[in-house]
Scaffold this active site. Structure first.
Site, PDB file in Angstrom:
ATOM      1  N   LYS A 183       2.628  11.862  -8.907  1.00  0.00           N
ATOM      2  CA  LYS A 183       3.445  10.821  -8.258  1.00  0.00           C
ATOM      3  C   LYS A 183       3.926   9.815  -9.290  1.00  0.00           C
ATOM      4  O   LYS A 183       3.140   9.250 -10.051  1.00  0.00           O
ATOM      5  CB  LYS A 183       2.618  10.084  -7.196  1.00  0.00           C
ATOM      6  CG  LYS A 183       2.513  10.874  -5.903  1.00  0.00           C
ATOM      7  CD  LYS A 183       1.612  10.192  -4.918  1.00  0.00           C
ATOM      8  CE  LYS A 183       2.209   8.896  -4.413  1.00  0.00           C
ATOM      9  NZ  LYS A 183       1.271   8.234  -3.476  1.00  0.00           N
TER      10      LYS A 183
HETATM   11  O1  I22 Z   1       1.749   9.550  -1.404  1.00  0.00           O
HETATM   12  C1  I22 Z   1       2.320   8.819  -0.683  1.00  0.00           C
HETATM   13  C2  I22 Z   1       3.742   8.784  -0.769  1.00  0.00           C
HETATM   14  O2  I22 Z   1       4.152   9.729  -1.645  1.00  0.00           O
HETATM   15  C3  I22 Z   1       1.550   7.991   0.249  1.00  0.00           C
HETATM   16  O3  I22 Z   1       0.189   8.062  -0.081  1.00  0.00           O
HETATM   17  C4  I22 Z   1       1.987   6.573   0.315  1.00  0.00           C
HETATM   18  O4  I22 Z   1       1.607   5.930  -0.846  1.00  0.00           O
HETATM   19  C5  I22 Z   1       1.409   5.972   1.564  1.00  0.00           C
HETATM   20  O5  I22 Z   1       1.947   6.617   2.637  1.00  0.00           O
HETATM   21  C6  I22 Z   1       1.715   4.549   1.706  1.00  0.00           C
HETATM   22  O6  I22 Z   1       1.352   3.816   0.604  1.00  0.00           O
HETATM   23  C7  I22 Z   1       1.016   3.989   2.873  1.00  0.00           C
HETATM   24  O7  I22 Z   1       1.763   2.913   3.218  1.00  0.00           O
HETATM   25  P1  I22 Z   1       1.206   1.758   4.102  1.00  0.00           P
HETATM   26  O8  I22 Z   1       0.600   2.370   5.310  1.00  0.00           O
HETATM   27  O9  I22 Z   1       0.250   1.042   3.251  1.00  0.00           O
HETATM   28  O10 I22 Z   1       2.419   0.957   4.395  1.00  0.00           O
END
Ligand code: I22
Ligand code: G3H
Length: 915
Positions: free
Chosen positions: A140
């Protein structure tokens, strides 16, 4: 079939937005794959922070990793994360194989600290890709402006990439093009373009969280468009995502894409991230329900997964009502909700929140590493009054947000005054043992064994570290005794002469600049005494110095080069400390191992609150700013010599521009009534040592008290590093350049002028005699002035240009205690000219209003210096006068008392103690 599995039939891949070791070990992921048709996993710094930061699930793995060798916080974390990511990759491998690489991926993010650094992100992507070593890994990389070229190059390098932190259509378009460019670059080079996977992670719920808040605030403020605004609540994020998907459809219809598709490349799928619903007023499956469509991925947190399994709704929602979505975005624009501004800010906030999560995570890993190391790490306990503790906590918070740990190691001069501080940080590498050549030191140690004595000639940074090591650790078995000569005092030189046979002694001439007066005079003196035989001389100096030239022309046995990016007082773990240590048979490798342990603890990846050096620096700096600028050093007998090294580091680094921490060494502890509120006490001891009898009372009286405890004496090297970092950081808190010493230079110049004048005239220019009493001559004052000298002073100093021996130390201590108890002021003491290269900086450049008693004496036996008119006694007297002049010029109160006889010091003690 579960409802989640139905999503696959609708063209959408379901990924789990979570990683957790216990869950993986218990087969949780395999269960989701089997029962819900799950085809991928994402992780991020916040996810790892939740998993690793609390509880003990990772402790065994951490112990296993650190048992092999000590490691940095970042490497320790990475080892844990990599193990989890590999386990998840292996669980998903059957899916990856079955789908022929179209899915079955696990994502691992590059360090969030690198989100705005192209090269470093790419480097880390390659490093993680190699370390995890699984074909179904995705690295990522944030889709920031600097991240985008790194994404292109990672794809071009054949690495699968999950582009994270996408909020705007604009940023998404840029990374989609970067993906194509990366593939095209491979194709142009004739490399395979098949089998490379990428997803573009478009964040959803965070957009609504911000836009909805804006809407609520405007409605609450009675906005005229209240009803239109209300209609947009919970609509904008989904509309934004739908438009991104519409653009994706256009892209894959384009000729450019079709050209690549013909070569068998996979599309970069849109992945919906941040799909957990934050506003409890909304259905908990809102985003999962609304964004279902072909060739997409939804990464779903566990709770939302449970909710969808229970009551989610599967349908082709992503491509439905796209015009309505366009209208939502147009309305948001019309109503001034500034989606572009919001999404730009969300990137900044997203980078910060992942960095914050990493700070917490790294802090937790640092604490676990420290617990694992146990007594291999020296401990520090601080008891601070409440107001100081509050200031320190605030400083640690601010310094975490401002990345002080990383900026220190990166040499960011703006941490201090923005001058050239970044060029003076070679000591950080030296603390890791990177400046010295251990094999060369071993050779020296072998050669040194044939001598009974080794004499070090040097001043300040070139003598204090070696002396501390020599006195605390002693010579190794069969190795020579170490004598340190950092003086021009004829008595002191004669004492050493009486203890050695100069023709059978190893001399180490140590001077960074190679042009300091004292080592130059001592070198000339001893070279003669040694029969002008350079084969038992060694030089330690920076490349190209005058000393190096002399060493070459006099055929010295060895020349060890210092690192010009290390200042003298920071040089103990470089050749300046290690050469004399090796020559006297000290286990240098053990010292370096200890220093490295502490350097790792103080590393760029140890956030301030978990970084022993920065923590201490925050305490010292805040104590200074609160008026507690007298660092009072208390030691057990075994560690007593450490104070003189710490004095130089502290005083020379911080004492300038009228500010500074004044170190108070060798002043016996008194009762609370003997002190003003300008103190901070630090005690050094070895495990098992009792607390100093008076310390608890001082702590109870509200003075800040720090206790440092070593497990064994070689851990003193850890304290070198902890205090080097701490003093550098205290400099940042105080707002000075900790690496310059402008006022030491002033005294050096003044002395040179006096000595040069003497060489011409044979006369020293003495100040006017104010009065005489017994065998004492008082210059520029009289006995009455002596009685009042210290009254109301910021602090009191006794600066004695006499032999440094136990009797003189005791006499000076007597005067200090009397003055301290009478005036409640802190007292300092120094033997000249040694202190000139150490605390002298703070006495001249630091806090004003101090008062100094300068003592000189008529030597009973003076020593001549080859090719000089001036004797050592004359030079010493000139140094006293030169320094007294500069002190006076700087506005400090000074009285010079000359002893007409060597043993007249007791008369002065009587006068001072009777005052
Ligand atoms: O890998 C990914 C996106 O590629 C996810 O883990 C992504 O970082 C997460 O969905 C988000 O950080 C979660 O967002 P939130 O619920 O903290 O708003
Ligand atoms: O601490 C530094 C002293 O002034 C000695 O300097 P030097 O190593 O260049 O001789």
């Amino acid at each position: 079939m579960s409802k989640l599995a139905d999503l696959a039939a609708a063209g959408q891949a379901v990924w789990l937005d979570n990683v957790d070791r216990n869950f993986l070990k218990a087969g949780g992921l395999r269960k989701l794959i089997a029962e819900d048709g799950l085809t991928g996993v994402t992780s991020n710094p916040a996810i790892f922070e939740k998993a690793i930061g609390s509880g003990d699930a990772y402790d065994a793995g951490l112990g296993e990793f650190l048992t092999k060798a000590d490691a940095s916080v970042a490497d320790t974390f990475e080892s844990l994360a990599i193990a989890d990511i590999r386990a998840a990759c292996d669980d998903l491998r059957p899916v990856y194989d079955r789908l022929e690489g179209k899915d079955g991926y696990v994502s691992l993010e590059v360090s969030p600290y690198l989100a705005l650094e192209t090269e470093a992100s790419l480097f880390e992507a390659k490093k993680l890709w190699a370390a995890v070593d699984r074909p179904n890994l995705m690295i990522k990389i944030p889709g920031t402006a600097p991240g985008t070229p790194a994404i292109r190059d990672a794809i071009a390098a054949g690495i699968n990439v999950n582009v994270t932190l996408l909020f705007s259509l604009h940023a998404y378009k840029a990374v989609a093009h970067a993906y194509l460019e990366g593939l095209e670059a491979r194709a142009a080079r004739g490399e395979a373009v098949t089998g490379i996977a990428s997803v573009a992670s478009f964040f959803v719920s965070r957009i609504d969280s911000v836009i909805d808040k804006k809407i609520d605030e405007r409605i609450a403020a009675g906005d005229k468009d209240a009803s239109d605004l209300k209609a947009l609540r919970g609509q904008v994020a989904i509309a934004n995502a739908k438009l991104a998907y519409a653009w994706y459809q256009d892209l894959i219809a384009s000729d450019r894409w079709q050209n690549l598709a013909a070569k068998g490349v996979m599309p970069q799928r849109l992945l919906w991230a941040s799909t957990g619903v934050k506003d409890k007023a909304y259905p908990d499956t809102l985003y999962a329900d609304a964004l279902i469509g072909p060739d997409t991925v939804d990464t779903i947190p566990p709770a939302t997964m449970d909710a969808f399994r229970d009551h989610g709704t599967v349908g082709q929602t992503l491509t439905a009502e796209v015009d309505a979505a366009r209208q939502v975005i147009a309305d948001a624009e019309r109503l001034g909700l500034d989606l572009a501004g919001v999404t730009a800010q969300l990137v900044v906030d997203g980078v910060k929140s992942f960095a914050d999560a990493a700070d917490t995570l790294y802090g937790a890993v640092a604490a676990k590493r420290a617990a694992f190391l146990g007594n291999k790490l020296a401990t520090l306990e601080a008891h601070l009054p409440a107001d100081l503790q509050t200031a320190v906590d605030a400083r640690l918070k601010q310094s975490t947000a401002d990345a002080w740990s990383r900026r220190l190691w990166a040499g960011d001069a703006t941490l201090w005054t923005g001058k050239d501080e970044g060029k003076w940080l070679g000591w950080l590498a030296a603390a890791r043992g990177e400046q010295v050549d251990l094999a060369a030191l071993e050779t020296l140690a072998d050669e040194a064994r044939k001598y009974p004595d080794v004499v070090l000639l040097g001043m300040g940074g070139s003598s204090l570290g070696p002396e501390v090591i020599g006195l605390i650790l002693g010579s190794g078995r069969g190795a020579p005794r170490l004598h340190v000569l950092d003086t021009t005092d004829p008595g002191q030189i004669a004492t050493v002469e009486g203890e050695i046979d100069a023709k059978n002694t190893l001399f180490i001439v140590s001077s960074k600049s190679g042009s300091t007066l004292e080592p130059e005079l001592l070198r000339a003196y001893w070279f003669d005494k040694a029969g002008q035989d350079g084969t038992h001389f060694v030089a330690v100096t920076d490349p190209g110095s005058n000393l190096e030239k002399t060493a070459k022309s006099d055929s010295y046995a060895h020349i060890f080069h210092g690192d010009p990016s290390i200042g003298g007082r920071y040089s103990v773990m470089s050749v300046f400390g290690m050469v004399p240590a090796a020559a006297s048979g000290v286990d240098v490798a053990a010292l370096i191992a200890n220093a490295r342990t502490m350097a790792t603890s103080c590393g760029p990846d140890a956030p301030p609150a978990a970084n022993p050096g920065i923590q201490l620096g925050a305490i010292l700096g805040e104590a200074h700013n609160a008026g507690r600028n007298k660092l009072t050093i208390v030691t057990s007998d075994a560690l007593k010599p450490f104070g003189s090294w710490l004095e130089q580091l502290t005083a020379e680094s911080t004492g300038k521009l009228g500010k500074g921490i004044v170190p108070i060494d060798l002043e016996p502890l008194g009762d609370p009534a003997d002190y003003s509120a300008d103190r901070i006490f630090v005690q050094f001891g070895v495990a098992g040592d009792a607390d100093h009898a008076k310390l608890a009372a001082l702590q109870a009286a509200g003075h800040p008290v720090i206790r440092v405890t070593l497990t064994d004496l070689p851990q003193i090297a850890q304290e070198f590093v902890r205090w080097e970092v701490a003093i550098a950081i205290a400099g940042a808190v105080i707002g000075i350049d900790p690496f310059d010493q402008p006022d030491v230079e002033a005294a050096k110049i003044e002395t040179r002028e006096l000595v040069d004048a003497y060489e011409k005239s044979g006369q020293l220019d003495l100040p006017a005699v104010g009065g005489e009493q017994g065998d004492l001559v008082v210059y520029d004052g009289d006995a009455a002035a002596l009685g009042k000298l210290f009254d109301g002073a910021e602090y009191a100093g006794v600066l004695a240009y006499i032999e440094r021996d136990a009797a003189h130390e005791a006499a000076i201590e007597k005067m200090r205690v009397a003055v301290r108890n009478r005036t409640k002021r802190a007292t300092v003491a120094g033997f000249g000219p040694r202190f000139l290269h150490s605390t002298g900086q703070a006495y001249k450049g630091g806090p004003k209003g101090a008062a100094f008693l300068v003592i000189t004496r008529e030597p009973s036996h003076d020593l001549t210096i080859p090719d000089r008119r001036a004797s050592f006694g004359t030079v010493e007297r000139a140094q006293a006068l030169g320094d007294a002049k500069v002190l006076t010029d700087r506005g400090q109160r000074v009285l010079i008392v000359h002893l007409k006889r060597e043993d007249a010091l007791s008369q002065l003690v009587d006068l001072v103690t009777a005052a």
